[in-house]
Design a protein around this motif. Sequence first.
Motif, PDB file in Angstrom:
ATOM      1  N   ALA A  35      31.976   2.850 -19.274  1.00 35.88           N
ATOM      2  CA  ALA A  35      32.656   3.726 -20.241  1.00 35.88           C
ATOM      3  C   ALA A  35      33.467   4.829 -19.554  1.00 35.88           C
ATOM      4  CB  ALA A  35      31.659   4.312 -21.236  1.00 35.88           C
ATOM      5  N   PRO A  36      32.959   5.469 -18.470  1.00 36.00           N
ATOM      6  CA  PRO A  36      33.786   6.483 -17.814  1.00 36.00           C
ATOM      7  C   PRO A  36      35.097   5.941 -17.272  1.00 36.00           C
ATOM      8  CG  PRO A  36      31.496   6.710 -17.114  1.00 36.00           C
ATOM      9  CD  PRO A  36      31.599   5.415 -17.885  1.00 36.00           C
ATOM     10  N   LEU A  37      35.174   4.633 -17.033  1.00 39.93           N
ATOM     11  CA  LEU A  37      36.399   4.022 -16.524  1.00 39.93           C
ATOM     12  C   LEU A  37      37.326   3.561 -17.641  1.00 39.93           C
ATOM     13  CD1 LEU A  37      34.798   1.800 -13.729  1.00 39.93           C
ATOM     14  CD2 LEU A  37      35.838   4.066 -13.470  1.00 39.93           C
ATOM     15  N   GLY A  38      36.920   3.790 -18.895  1.00 45.17           N
ATOM     16  CA  GLY A  38      37.728   3.378 -20.036  1.00 45.17           C
ATOM     17  C   GLY A  38      37.595   1.901 -20.361  1.00 45.17           C
ATOM     18  N   VAL A  39      36.515   1.266 -19.915  1.00 48.17           N
ATOM     19  CA  VAL A  39      36.298  -0.164 -20.139  1.00 48.17           C
ATOM     20  C   VAL A  39      35.512  -0.369 -21.430  1.00 48.17           C
ATOM     21  CG1 VAL A  39      35.196  -2.256 -19.227  1.00 48.17           C
ATOM     22  CG2 VAL A  39      36.387  -0.674 -17.674  1.00 48.17           C
ATOM     23  N   THR A  40      35.988  -1.293 -22.274  1.00 43.26           N
ATOM     24  CA  THR A  40      35.328  -1.628 -23.532  1.00 43.26           C
ATOM     25  C   THR A  40      35.398  -3.140 -23.749  1.00 43.26           C
ATOM     26  OG1 THR A  40      37.375  -1.373 -24.795  1.00 43.26           O
ATOM     27  CG2 THR A  40      35.949   0.578 -24.632  1.00 43.26           C
ATOM     28  N   VAL A  41      34.575  -3.636 -24.675  1.00 40.52           N
ATOM     29  CA  VAL A  41      34.635  -5.055 -25.033  1.00 40.52           C
ATOM     30  C   VAL A  41      35.887  -5.263 -25.884  1.00 40.52           C
ATOM     31  CG1 VAL A  41      33.523  -6.938 -26.293  1.00 40.52           C
ATOM     32  CG2 VAL A  41      32.142  -5.403 -24.877  1.00 40.52           C
ATOM     33  N   ALA A  42      36.785  -6.111 -25.396  1.00 45.38           N
ATOM     34  CA  ALA A  42      38.040  -6.376 -26.100  1.00 45.38           C
ATOM     35  C   ALA A  42      38.010  -7.700 -26.841  1.00 45.38           C
ATOM     36  CB  ALA A  42      39.206  -6.369 -25.113  1.00 45.38           C
ATOM     37  N   ASP A  45      39.514   8.730 -10.028  1.00 44.07           N
ATOM     38  CA  ASP A  45      39.218   9.876  -9.177  1.00 44.07           C
ATOM     39  C   ASP A  45      37.732   9.867  -8.826  1.00 44.07           C
ATOM     40  OD1 ASP A  45      37.864  10.985 -11.482  1.00 44.07           O
ATOM     41  OD2 ASP A  45      39.795  11.769 -12.148  1.00 44.07           O
ATOM     42  N   ARG A  46      37.337  10.758  -7.931  1.00 38.75           N
ATOM     43  CA  ARG A  46      35.944  10.813  -7.485  1.00 38.75           C
ATOM     44  C   ARG A  46      35.008  11.286  -8.590  1.00 38.75           C
ATOM     45  NH1 ARG A  46      36.023  12.690  -1.142  1.00 38.75           N
ATOM     46  NH2 ARG A  46      37.418  11.010  -0.464  1.00 38.75           N
ATOM     47  N   ALA A  47      35.489  12.145  -9.452  1.00 35.64           N
ATOM     48  CA  ALA A  47      34.654  12.615 -10.564  1.00 35.64           C
ATOM     49  C   ALA A  47      34.230  11.455 -11.457  1.00 35.64           C
ATOM     50  CB  ALA A  47      35.397  13.679 -11.374  1.00 35.64           C
ATOM     51  N   THR A  48      35.103  10.488 -11.636  1.00 34.72           N
ATOM     52  CA  THR A  48      34.768   9.321 -12.447  1.00 34.72           C
ATOM     53  C   THR A  48      33.721   8.459 -11.740  1.00 34.72           C
ATOM     54  OG1 THR A  48      36.973   9.375 -13.427  1.00 34.72           O
ATOM     55  CG2 THR A  48      35.704   7.356 -13.710  1.00 34.72           C
ATOM     56  N   VAL A  49      33.818   8.312 -10.426  1.00 35.95           N
ATOM     57  CA  VAL A  49      32.773   7.607  -9.668  1.00 35.95           C
ATOM     58  C   VAL A  49      31.429   8.304  -9.907  1.00 35.95           C
ATOM     59  CG1 VAL A  49      31.937   7.019  -7.351  1.00 35.95           C
ATOM     60  CG2 VAL A  49      34.370   6.739  -7.907  1.00 35.95           C
ATOM     61  N   ASP A  50      31.438   9.625  -9.870  1.00 36.74           N
ATOM     62  CA  ASP A  50      30.207  10.391 -10.108  1.00 36.74           C
ATOM     63  C   ASP A  50      29.688  10.189 -11.537  1.00 36.74           C
ATOM     64  OD1 ASP A  50      30.349  11.335  -7.497  1.00 36.74           O
ATOM     65  OD2 ASP A  50      31.313  13.222  -8.080  1.00 36.74           O
ATOM     66  N   GLN A  51      30.593  10.054 -12.500  1.00 41.48           N
ATOM     67  CA  GLN A  51      30.177   9.790 -13.886  1.00 41.48           C
ATOM     68  C   GLN A  51      29.507   8.424 -14.001  1.00 41.48           C
ATOM     69  OE1 GLN A  51      33.930  10.276 -15.936  1.00 41.48           O
ATOM     70  NE2 GLN A  51      33.282  12.243 -16.787  1.00 41.48           N
ATOM     71  N   VAL A  52      30.054   7.423 -13.325  1.00 38.93           N
ATOM     72  CA  VAL A  52      29.439   6.090 -13.334  1.00 38.93           C
ATOM     73  C   VAL A  52      28.031   6.175 -12.741  1.00 38.93           C
ATOM     74  CG1 VAL A  52      29.575   3.756 -12.359  1.00 38.93           C
ATOM     75  CG2 VAL A  52      31.620   4.832 -13.329  1.00 38.93           C
ATOM     76  N   TYR A  53      27.882   6.912 -11.680  1.00 34.43           N
ATOM     77  CA  TYR A  53      26.564   7.115 -11.070  1.00 34.43           C
ATOM     78  C   TYR A  53      25.591   7.759 -12.067  1.00 34.43           C
ATOM     79  CZ  TYR A  53      23.016   9.382  -8.146  1.00 34.43           C
ATOM     80  OH  TYR A  53      21.836   9.833  -7.611  1.00 34.43           O
ATOM     81  N   ALA A  54      26.055   8.780 -12.781  1.00 39.61           N
ATOM     82  CA  ALA A  54      25.204   9.461 -13.766  1.00 39.61           C
ATOM     83  C   ALA A  54      24.769   8.496 -14.871  1.00 39.61           C
ATOM     84  CB  ALA A  54      25.930  10.670 -14.357  1.00 39.61           C
ATOM     85  N   VAL A  55      25.679   7.674 -15.336  1.00 41.22           N
ATOM     86  CA  VAL A  55      25.341   6.692 -16.375  1.00 41.22           C
ATOM     87  C   VAL A  55      24.343   5.671 -15.822  1.00 41.22           C
ATOM     88  CG1 VAL A  55      26.218   4.848 -17.853  1.00 41.22           C
ATOM     89  CG2 VAL A  55      27.481   6.995 -17.664  1.00 41.22           C
ATOM     90  N   ALA A  56      24.546   5.211 -14.596  1.00 38.90           N
ATOM     91  CA  ALA A  56      23.615   4.253 -13.986  1.00 38.90           C
ATOM     92  C   ALA A  56      22.209   4.834 -13.930  1.00 38.90           C
ATOM     93  CB  ALA A  56      24.097   3.867 -12.586  1.00 38.90           C
ATOM     94  N   ALA A  70      31.749   1.290  -8.290  1.00 37.46           N
ATOM     95  CA  ALA A  70      32.908   2.044  -8.778  1.00 37.46           C
ATOM     96  C   ALA A  70      33.477   2.752  -7.550  1.00 37.46           C
ATOM     97  CB  ALA A  70      32.527   3.050  -9.848  1.00 37.46           C
ATOM     98  N   VAL A  71      34.794   2.617  -7.345  1.00 37.58           N
ATOM     99  CA  VAL A  71      35.395   3.128  -6.117  1.00 37.58           C
ATOM    100  C   VAL A  71      36.716   3.833  -6.404  1.00 37.58           C
ATOM    101  CG1 VAL A  71      36.520   0.912  -5.639  1.00 37.58           C
ATOM    102  CG2 VAL A  71      36.114   2.508  -3.759  1.00 37.58           C
ATOM    103  N   ASN A  72      36.964   4.865  -5.613  1.00 38.91           N
ATOM    104  CA  ASN A  72      38.244   5.568  -5.632  1.00 38.91           C
ATOM    105  C   ASN A  72      38.724   5.658  -4.191  1.00 38.91           C
ATOM    106  OD1 ASN A  72      39.613   8.517  -5.260  1.00 38.91           O
ATOM    107  ND2 ASN A  72      40.253   7.506  -7.146  1.00 38.91           N
ATOM    108  N   HIS A  73      40.013   5.431  -3.988  1.00 36.47           N
ATOM    109  CA  HIS A  73      40.569   5.407  -2.635  1.00 36.47           C
ATOM    110  C   HIS A  73      41.410   6.634  -2.309  1.00 36.47           C
ATOM    111  CE1 HIS A  73      39.378   1.238  -1.953  1.00 36.47           C
ATOM    112  NE2 HIS A  73      39.708   1.026  -3.214  1.00 36.47           N
ATOM    113  N   ARG A  74      41.505   7.574  -3.231  1.00 34.15           N
ATOM    114  CA  ARG A  74      42.385   8.724  -3.013  1.00 34.15           C
ATOM    115  C   ARG A  74      41.682   9.822  -2.227  1.00 34.15           C
ATOM    116  NH1 ARG A  74      44.397  10.082  -8.775  1.00 34.15           N
ATOM    117  NH2 ARG A  74      45.832  11.442  -7.702  1.00 34.15           N
ATOM    118  N   ASP A  75      42.459  10.605  -1.558  1.00 36.86           N
ATOM    119  CA  ASP A  75      41.960  11.753  -0.822  1.00 36.86           C
ATOM    120  C   ASP A  75      41.593  12.846  -1.821  1.00 36.86           C
ATOM    121  OD1 ASP A  75      41.608  14.032   0.769  1.00 36.86           O
ATOM    122  OD2 ASP A  75      43.168  13.418   2.172  1.00 36.86           O
TER     123      ASP A  75
END
Length: 126
Positions: free
Chosen positions: A24-31, A70-81, A117-122
């Motif tokens: 969900a933090p990545l904007g993924v839903t069942v389509a 972004d990295r904050a979204t990676v952290d959100q996925v971790y929190a949900v996990a 979940a991965v982000n490649h940006r600095d």
Amino acid sequence: MLDHVSVQCDDLAASRAFYERLLAPLGVTVAMDFGDVLGLAGPDGMPRFWLGKAQGGVQREIHIAFSAPDRATVDQVYAVARELDAEILHEPRVWPEYHETYYGVFVRDPDGNNVEAVNHRDARRE
């Protein structure tokens, strides 16, 4: 690079609940929902990750990496996990062995697959 990925699940309902919450933090839903097959889509609306009821045989662990903006979204996925009580394989961190700005979290799904979940940006440029 990939058009879509499909994963067979022992318990499709459990996997659906897991991935709907985890991504969900990545904007993924069942389509798309065909009963025994689900197509999950990101913000572009195209189903690129598919879950299907296992058809038997031996299932091998796969690794699936989802892009995070972004990295904050990676952290959100971790929190949900953690809320899902998923096995955390690796907490979010920089993985310099991949490259200097590779930031990812790795968790196990209900079928034993390695999900990232991965982000490649600095982070200094976010």
